[in-house]
Write a protein that holds these residues in place. Structure first.
Motif, mmCIF file in Angstrom:
data_model
loop_
_atom_site.group_PDB
_atom_site.id
_atom_site.type_symbol
_atom_site.label_atom_id
_atom_site.label_comp_id
_atom_site.label_asym_id
_atom_site.label_seq_id
_atom_site.Cartn_x
_atom_site.Cartn_y
_atom_site.Cartn_z
ATOM 1 N N LEU A 69 0.813 -1.213 0.000
ATOM 2 C CA LEU A 69 0.000 0.000 0.000
ATOM 3 C C LEU A 69 0.847 1.263 0.000
ATOM 4 N N ARG A 70 2.080 1.168 0.401
ATOM 5 C CA ARG A 70 2.987 2.314 0.401
ATOM 6 C C ARG A 70 3.900 2.343 -0.821
ATOM 7 N N GLY A 71 3.633 1.478 -1.774
ATOM 8 C CA GLY A 71 4.415 1.471 -3.005
ATOM 9 C C GLY A 71 5.755 0.777 -2.890
ATOM 10 N N HIS A 72 5.907 -0.085 -1.904
ATOM 11 C CA HIS A 72 7.161 -0.803 -1.701
ATOM 12 C C HIS A 72 6.988 -2.293 -1.973
ATOM 13 N N GLY A 73 6.369 -2.624 -3.082
ATOM 14 C CA GLY A 73 6.129 -4.021 -3.426
ATOM 15 C C GLY A 73 7.403 -4.814 -3.597
ATOM 16 N N ARG A 74 8.375 -4.219 -4.239
ATOM 17 C CA ARG A 74 9.653 -4.910 -4.440
ATOM 18 C C ARG A 74 10.332 -5.180 -3.098
ATOM 19 N N LEU A 125 -5.973 -3.887 -6.084
ATOM 20 C CA LEU A 125 -7.213 -3.588 -5.369
ATOM 21 C C LEU A 125 -7.197 -2.161 -4.829
ATOM 22 N N HIS A 126 -6.074 -1.739 -4.311
ATOM 23 C CA HIS A 126 -5.953 -0.374 -3.787
ATOM 24 C C HIS A 126 -6.166 0.664 -4.892
ATOM 25 N N ARG A 127 -5.564 0.427 -6.050
ATOM 26 C CA ARG A 127 -5.744 1.365 -7.180
ATOM 27 C C ARG A 127 -7.194 1.379 -7.642
ATOM 28 N N ALA A 128 -7.827 0.214 -7.670
ATOM 29 C CA ALA A 128 -9.226 0.129 -8.114
ATOM 30 C C ALA A 128 -10.141 0.866 -7.142
ATOM 31 N N VAL A 129 -9.920 0.682 -5.859
ATOM 32 C CA VAL A 129 -10.749 1.360 -4.850
ATOM 33 C C VAL A 129 -10.484 2.855 -4.866
#
Length: 137
Positions: A69-74, A125-129
């Motif tokens: 959710l904070r953009g730290h997927g990697r 999901l976060h982007r869609a919501v």
């Protein structure tokens, strides 16, 4: 440009933080159980029960989703899978056959795949919501 691309310092700190969380979770869920269960027919299982592994996996959902959710997927994929791999290799290193290396490799691949999937789903999901909450949509 994502948060990871702008400033590499938070990326490396997040990786280290998540690796530490993964090691601590491994220790709390799996690290204390070192005995195998012997069944009446002589077969053995363990040392971990299914509820322990499920608890570890469910517990790691929180930090993985937090990072995604904070953009730290990697960082989530690298930190969680790295921490779990390190913990597994340490925990299983007393295996005289040397097969613990294969097991640790499987932990690395499986945890990276699972963490990557959860990260992808959480971000999507976060982007869609977030997209449905904008004016004009």
């Amino acid at each position: 440009m994502t948060n990871e691309q702008r400033n590499p310092a938070p990326l490396s700190m997040t990786i280290v933080l998540l690796a530490g969380v993964a090691v601590a979770m491994w220790a709390s869920w799996l690290g204390w159980d070192q005995h195998r269960d012997v069944h009446p027919d002589g077969s053995t299982t363990g040392p971990y029960e299914a509820w322990q592994v499920a608890g570890l996996a469910l517990g790691l959902l929180i930090p993985v989703c937090w990072a995604a959710l904070r953009g730290h997927g990697r960082a989530a994929v690298l930190g969680i899978s790295g921490g779990l791999t390190l913990a597994a290799a340490y925990d299983w290193s007393d295996d005289a056959s040397g097969l613990f290396v294969v097991g640790a490799g499987m932990v690395m691949l499986g945890s990276a795949a699972a963490t990557g999937l959860v990260t992808f789903l959480t971000s999507t999901l976060h982007r869609a919501v977030a997209g449905t909450g904008r004016a004009g949509h």
